[in-house]
Write an enzyme that holds these catalytic residues in place. Sequence first.
Site, PDB file in Angstrom:
ATOM      1  N   HIS A 132      52.167  39.121 -34.695  1.00  0.00           N
ATOM      2  CA  HIS A 132      51.023  40.040 -34.610  1.00  0.00           C
ATOM      3  C   HIS A 132      51.229  41.120 -33.540  1.00  0.00           C
ATOM      4  O   HIS A 132      51.905  40.897 -32.530  1.00  0.00           O
ATOM      5  CB  HIS A 132      49.786  39.202 -34.252  1.00  0.00           C
ATOM      6  CG  HIS A 132      48.489  39.930 -34.345  1.00  0.00           C
ATOM      7  ND1 HIS A 132      47.847  40.438 -33.236  1.00  0.00           N
ATOM      8  CD2 HIS A 132      47.688  40.207 -35.403  1.00  0.00           C
ATOM      9  CE1 HIS A 132      46.705  40.995 -33.617  1.00  0.00           C
ATOM     10  NE2 HIS A 132      46.576  40.867 -34.920  1.00  0.00           N
ATOM     11  N   SER A 178      49.347  35.734 -40.087  1.00  0.00           N
ATOM     12  CA  SER A 178      48.119  36.422 -40.493  1.00  0.00           C
ATOM     13  C   SER A 178      48.265  37.232 -41.771  1.00  0.00           C
ATOM     14  O   SER A 178      47.288  37.419 -42.485  1.00  0.00           O
ATOM     15  CB  SER A 178      47.648  37.333 -39.363  1.00  0.00           C
ATOM     16  OG  SER A 178      48.606  38.336 -39.112  1.00  0.00           O
TER      17      SER A 178
HETATM   18  C1  LIG Z   1      43.445  38.438 -34.990  1.00  0.00           C
HETATM   19  C2  LIG Z   1      44.643  38.015 -34.262  1.00  0.00           C
HETATM   20  C3  LIG Z   1      44.719  38.134 -32.880  1.00  0.00           C
HETATM   21  C4  LIG Z   1      43.672  38.843 -32.084  1.00  0.00           C
HETATM   22  O1  LIG Z   1      42.524  38.080 -31.998  1.00  0.00           O
HETATM   23  P1  LIG Z   1      41.134  38.814 -31.721  1.00  0.00           P
HETATM   24  O2  LIG Z   1      40.280  37.765 -31.120  1.00  0.00           O
HETATM   25  O3  LIG Z   1      40.651  39.302 -33.040  1.00  0.00           O
HETATM   26  O4  LIG Z   1      41.422  39.941 -30.771  1.00  0.00           O
HETATM   27  C5  LIG Z   1      45.829  37.625 -32.250  1.00  0.00           C
HETATM   28  N1  LIG Z   1      46.829  37.047 -32.943  1.00  0.00           N
HETATM   29  C6  LIG Z   1      46.793  36.938 -34.285  1.00  0.00           C
HETATM   30  C7  LIG Z   1      47.919  36.285 -34.990  1.00  0.00           C
HETATM   31  C8  LIG Z   1      45.712  37.434 -34.990  1.00  0.00           C
HETATM   32  O5  LIG Z   1      45.690  37.379 -36.315  1.00  0.00           O
END
Ligand SMILES: *Cc1c(COP(=O)(O)O)cnc(C)c1O
Length: 387
Positions: A132, A178
């Site tokens: 991510h 994700s």
């Molecule tokens: C969504 C996501 C984040 C960030 O999380 P938030 O709480 O939405 O900022 C971090 N890592 C991955 C793999 C994500 O999918």
Amino acid sequence: MSMDWIAEQMARLGEAGLERSLRVLGTPQGPEICLDGTRLVNFCSNDYLGLASDPRVIRAAQTAAARWGAGAGASRLIAGNLGIFARLEDALARLKGAEACLLFTSGYHANLGVIPALVGKTDAVFSDRLNHASIIDGCRLSRTRISIYEHNDPGHLDRLLSECDSGRKLVVTETLFSMEGDIAPLDDIIETARRHRAMVMVDDAHATGVLGPDGSGALAHLSISPSRVDVVMGTLGKALGSSGAFVCGGGALVRHLVNRARTFIFTTGPAPAAAGAALEALRIASEEPWRRERVVSLSEKLRSFLEEKGIQNGSSPGSPIIPVVVGPAEAAMEACARMLALGVYVQGIRPPTVPEGGSRLRIAVSASHSDEHVDQLLDALEKAVCR
Ligand SMILES: *Cc1c(COP(=O)(O)O)cnc(C)c1O
């Protein structure tokens, strides 16, 4: 005049079919939403357990705000460390089988704060190619030497680790990816990292609440002891339906982060309502396993439908995330528009969120989807994608 370059850049982005714009929801998050005035069945939220608008979770948020106020009013190290944060940290540490836990205001902040707190200029970080953006940015911010290993490839990770003789080493990967919906071979990755005396950090954003008993995450799902991993990050904004994030690990790690993670230190504490909502969501996630079972069964239904239609998808069994890769960005956006016209919202995902040529519809199922919603999705996919 001095800002003309922005219009030029935007024009180029538009020509490439890559300009993104915001759509407005007139309803809370849920299986049916009103998007820019149109009612749609929603298959692209991360609200996998359907808790974001659960009346009990909303009530818990209201109660927490009434008891603790609307805002924390200061950073946690100054005067903003409200009692409810410690309660939530205890509950999360218990869920993850960890010694300690620390809240962050978002998962993005967590990754941006933790990685530079663990490695610096003379160290090395090893990161999965598809990690991510928040992990990528955390790595960059650390000014550490960055080695990218091929997606879910412990063999490649092993070779890169062998070539490295710098100071501290950190291996970082998502657990449930994700955009792919596949689960990392964590056992092999951890084993490989251990052989090279590297620290291991996992981003459990999409698995928390969804995988494992009580929704404890990917490690429990794979029967991996939490003690084999140094850092587990997770978010409250996805399956737990709230907002904010956390990092679990040893007591020493958390004390270190309190002193060294700049995205923890230099920001206001989380909203009490968000913490209250997350506590209630944790309780529901644990006491209502049917929600996870529903996600698994919808995921299997969708995966077998796609298989039947000869549409490739690499998601893991039981994953709430099922990508339909179509290739070029325009193809993804056209498919998205056709789905919208049929009353189904599945966002097209383009670079830079996914690699060039890997544009896709990212379908996400939720425990709150009814059989009728899923029938409508399959019907729309049949017409919009399987042509
Ligand atoms: C969504 C996501 C984040 C960030 O999380 P938030 O709480 O939405 O900022 C971090 N890592 C991955 C793999 C994500 O999918």
